[in-house]
Design an enzyme around this catalytic site. Structure first.
Site, PDB file in Angstrom:
ATOM      1  N   GLY A 156      60.568  42.621  34.296  1.00  0.00           N
ATOM      2  CA  GLY A 156      59.251  42.027  34.588  1.00  0.00           C
ATOM      3  C   GLY A 156      58.347  43.135  35.127  1.00  0.00           C
ATOM      4  O   GLY A 156      58.599  44.315  34.922  1.00  0.00           O
ATOM      5  N   ARG A 157      57.314  42.700  35.866  1.00  0.00           N
ATOM      6  CA  ARG A 157      56.364  43.695  36.406  1.00  0.00           C
ATOM      7  C   ARG A 157      57.070  44.735  37.274  1.00  0.00           C
ATOM      8  O   ARG A 157      56.820  45.938  37.147  1.00  0.00           O
ATOM      9  CB  ARG A 157      55.328  42.993  37.292  1.00  0.00           C
ATOM     10  CG  ARG A 157      54.334  42.125  36.568  1.00  0.00           C
ATOM     11  CD  ARG A 157      53.356  41.622  37.636  1.00  0.00           C
ATOM     12  NE  ARG A 157      52.381  40.710  37.091  1.00  0.00           N
ATOM     13  CZ  ARG A 157      52.567  39.400  36.962  1.00  0.00           C
ATOM     14  NH1 ARG A 157      53.724  38.857  37.322  1.00  0.00           N
ATOM     15  NH2 ARG A 157      51.616  38.629  36.489  1.00  0.00           N
ATOM     16  N   ILE A 158      57.954  44.279  38.168  1.00  0.00           N
ATOM     17  CA  ILE A 158      58.590  45.225  39.096  1.00  0.00           C
ATOM     18  C   ILE A 158      59.582  46.108  38.336  1.00  0.00           C
ATOM     19  O   ILE A 158      59.689  47.309  38.592  1.00  0.00           O
ATOM     20  CB  ILE A 158      59.266  44.473  40.279  1.00  0.00           C
ATOM     21  CG1 ILE A 158      58.217  43.635  41.026  1.00  0.00           C
ATOM     22  CG2 ILE A 158      59.940  45.450  41.242  1.00  0.00           C
ATOM     23  CD1 ILE A 158      58.779  42.675  42.066  1.00  0.00           C
ATOM     24  N   ARG A 178      65.721  38.637  29.426  1.00  0.00           N
ATOM     25  CA  ARG A 178      65.817  37.454  28.562  1.00  0.00           C
ATOM     26  C   ARG A 178      65.212  37.741  27.195  1.00  0.00           C
ATOM     27  O   ARG A 178      65.790  37.447  26.174  1.00  0.00           O
ATOM     28  CB  ARG A 178      65.046  36.302  29.210  1.00  0.00           C
ATOM     29  CG  ARG A 178      65.939  35.178  29.653  1.00  0.00           C
ATOM     30  CD  ARG A 178      65.163  34.071  30.209  1.00  0.00           C
ATOM     31  NE  ARG A 178      63.883  34.531  30.779  1.00  0.00           N
ATOM     32  CZ  ARG A 178      63.019  33.736  31.397  1.00  0.00           C
ATOM     33  NH1 ARG A 178      63.271  32.472  31.513  1.00  0.00           N
ATOM     34  NH2 ARG A 178      61.890  34.201  31.899  1.00  0.00           N
ATOM     35  N   ALA A 237      66.112  41.802  44.405  1.00  0.00           N
ATOM     36  CA  ALA A 237      65.541  40.580  43.793  1.00  0.00           C
ATOM     37  C   ALA A 237      65.788  39.381  44.707  1.00  0.00           C
ATOM     38  O   ALA A 237      64.924  39.005  45.502  1.00  0.00           O
ATOM     39  CB  ALA A 237      66.137  40.378  42.415  1.00  0.00           C
ATOM     40  N   ARG A 238      66.969  38.796  44.607  1.00  0.00           N
ATOM     41  CA  ARG A 238      67.351  37.679  45.459  1.00  0.00           C
ATOM     42  C   ARG A 238      68.858  37.717  45.665  1.00  0.00           C
ATOM     43  O   ARG A 238      69.612  38.084  44.748  1.00  0.00           O
ATOM     44  CB  ARG A 238      67.004  36.331  44.806  1.00  0.00           C
ATOM     45  CG  ARG A 238      65.563  35.903  44.920  1.00  0.00           C
ATOM     46  CD  ARG A 238      65.161  35.544  46.358  1.00  0.00           C
ATOM     47  NE  ARG A 238      63.800  35.066  46.441  1.00  0.00           N
ATOM     48  CZ  ARG A 238      62.712  35.834  46.608  1.00  0.00           C
ATOM     49  NH1 ARG A 238      62.848  37.155  46.720  1.00  0.00           N
ATOM     50  NH2 ARG A 238      61.511  35.296  46.694  1.00  0.00           N
ATOM     51  N   GLU A 267      69.911  34.222  54.438  1.00  0.00           N
ATOM     52  CA  GLU A 267      69.099  35.148  55.234  1.00  0.00           C
ATOM     53  C   GLU A 267      68.576  34.432  56.470  1.00  0.00           C
ATOM     54  O   GLU A 267      68.203  33.269  56.370  1.00  0.00           O
ATOM     55  CB  GLU A 267      67.925  35.679  54.398  1.00  0.00           C
ATOM     56  CG  GLU A 267      68.415  36.509  53.220  1.00  0.00           C
ATOM     57  CD  GLU A 267      67.292  37.081  52.352  1.00  0.00           C
ATOM     58  OE1 GLU A 267      66.108  36.833  52.653  1.00  0.00           O
ATOM     59  OE2 GLU A 267      67.603  37.783  51.386  1.00  0.00           O
ATOM     60  N   HIS A 286      65.333  42.275  53.724  1.00  0.00           N
ATOM     61  CA  HIS A 286      64.372  41.705  52.769  1.00  0.00           C
ATOM     62  C   HIS A 286      62.958  42.266  53.012  1.00  0.00           C
ATOM     63  O   HIS A 286      62.038  41.523  53.352  1.00  0.00           O
ATOM     64  CB  HIS A 286      64.377  40.165  52.871  1.00  0.00           C
ATOM     65  CG  HIS A 286      63.851  39.491  51.626  1.00  0.00           C
ATOM     66  ND1 HIS A 286      64.324  38.290  51.174  1.00  0.00           N
ATOM     67  CD2 HIS A 286      62.888  39.852  50.744  1.00  0.00           C
ATOM     68  CE1 HIS A 286      63.663  37.931  50.082  1.00  0.00           C
ATOM     69  NE2 HIS A 286      62.785  38.884  49.795  1.00  0.00           N
ATOM     70  N   ILE A 287      62.824  43.586  52.812  1.00  0.00           N
ATOM     71  CA  ILE A 287      61.533  44.234  53.106  1.00  0.00           C
ATOM     72  C   ILE A 287      60.873  44.818  51.855  1.00  0.00           C
ATOM     73  O   ILE A 287      60.017  45.703  51.965  1.00  0.00           O
ATOM     74  CB  ILE A 287      61.680  45.339  54.179  1.00  0.00           C
ATOM     75  CG1 ILE A 287      62.705  46.422  53.737  1.00  0.00           C
ATOM     76  CG2 ILE A 287      62.055  44.760  55.523  1.00  0.00           C
ATOM     77  CD1 ILE A 287      62.618  47.704  54.542  1.00  0.00           C
TER      78      ILE A 287
HETATM   79  C1  DGY Z   1      58.821  37.801  47.034  1.00  0.00           C
HETATM   80  O1  DGY Z   1      57.584  37.875  47.070  1.00  0.00           O
HETATM   81  O2  DGY Z   1      59.409  36.990  46.329  1.00  0.00           O
HETATM   82  C2  DGY Z   1      59.587  38.767  47.867  1.00  0.00           C
HETATM   83  O3  DGY Z   1      60.914  38.524  47.913  1.00  0.00           O
HETATM   84  C3  DGY Z   1      58.977  38.917  49.238  1.00  0.00           C
HETATM   85  O4  DGY Z   1      57.827  39.633  49.035  1.00  0.00           O
END
Ligand code: DGY
Length: 320
Positions: A156-158, A178, A237-238, A267, A286-287
């Site tokens: 994706g973008r990131i 995907r 990501a997550r 978290e 998560h920064i």
């Molecule tokens: C998001 O935006 O989903 C990040 O995890 C926190 O910036």
């Protein structure tokens, strides 16, 4: 009468004022303590709009308490804290903050990749603990980044922004997504591969895919077993996309070399979490998007989405 909104955490005053120009605002005034669920369940009852963070679970129970709610504006690009289907069924618009955090999150992802592969935190503690007695040939040696192969899971973008950074380090960039993205392949010079191939060939595996039913435990024991023993895994990501137990086992048994993790299944992560006992793991709270400028932009965008939602305009970033 102004629409009523509730903000679930203390946010910068300038953003509060922007919202106050249009809405009647109430805010949970704490910065470090999330709003207790029972208070949110009460507050939701008569508001038109909610400005929330990824720390709030917006589910059927909460939504069913809301009588007037038009919009939930999440100050995050990810929205796995929200039951989108339940919101849709109730006609509540959900919005997020894409775009503004892309480069900042890519910076952090690359910083974590570098810190993990070159053992920066370990080296810093080594010095501070008085263990540095001499220079020696193999002391605190890590993995090279330049000219290595990076595999990005989620283009994706990131993902694209990380790929651009990797190109600056003369890295070979593989990706899995995907959908294949020929335009990104042409523009940045990245190569699409199946996930198993990516895992087998990469020196760095970077997880940047959104969290969903399809991506829970995407990287588990089987997938980790494909990775090189010198490979480094990065997750910004997550939590939950990488199975933490499987990751712990792989790192402990030296099946992979190291991991850099900014996100956890639960978290804040508990201090007795097994991953925190391993020296070859770099952990962050998560920064990814945490730069002053970007957090302000996210708050501003969330405010715009909220204001449009409560004034019957279509917000710019509606989650479908
Ligand atoms: C998001 O935006 O989903 C990040 O995890 C926190 O910036």
């Amino acid at each position: 009468m102004k629409p009523k909104v509730f903000i679930t955490r203390k946010i910068p005053q300038e953003i509060v004022e922007k919202i106050e120009a249009v809405c009647s605002v109430e805010m949970w005034e704490q910065e470090e303590i999330p709003i207790p669920r029972e208070i949110l369940l009460t507050k939701i009852q008569d508001i038109d709009g909610l400005f929330c963070l990824l720390t709030e679970t917006i589910d059927e129970e909460l939504l069913s308490n809301a009588k007037n709610l038009k919009v939930v504006s999440n100050m995050a690009v990810g929205y796995n804290n929200i039951d989108i289907e339940a919101a849709k069924q109730r006609g509540v618009i959900i919005t997020n903050t894409p775009g503004v955090l892309t480069e900042t999150t890519a910076d952090l992802t690359f910083a974590l990749l570098m810190a993990t592969s070159r053992r920066l935190f370990e080296a810093s503690s080594y010095l501070r603990n008085g263990e540095w007695r001499t220079w020696s040939p193999m002391q605190l040696t890590g993995q090279d980044i330049f000219e290595a192969t990076i595999g990005i899971v989620g283009m994706g973008r990131i993902g694209e922004a990380v790929a651009r950074r990797a190109k600056g380090f003369d890295m070979k960039v593989l990706y899995h997504n995907r959908n294949q993205k020929p335009e990104v392949e042409d523009m940045i010079g990245v190569e699409y591969v199946e996930l198993d191939q990516l895992l087998q060939q990469s020196d760095f595996v970077v997880i940047l895919t959104p969290y969903s039913k399809e991506t829970v435990d995407l990287i588990s024991e089987r997938e980790l077993s494909f990775m090189k023993p010198t490979a480094v895994l990065i997750n910004t990501a997550r939590g939950g996309i990488v199975n933490e137990e499987a990751l712990y086992n792989a790192l402990r048994d030296k099946k992979i070399w190291a991991a850099g993790i900014d996100v956890f299944e639960t978290e804040p992560v508990q201090l007795d979490h097994p991953l925190l006992t391993l020296p070859n793991v770099v952990v962050l709270p998560h920064i990814g998007s945490a730069s002053i400028k970007t957090r302000l932009k996210m708050a501003e965008l969330a405010a715009d989405n909220l204001i449009k939602g409560v004034t019957n305009q279509t917000p710019d970033h509606v989650v479908e």
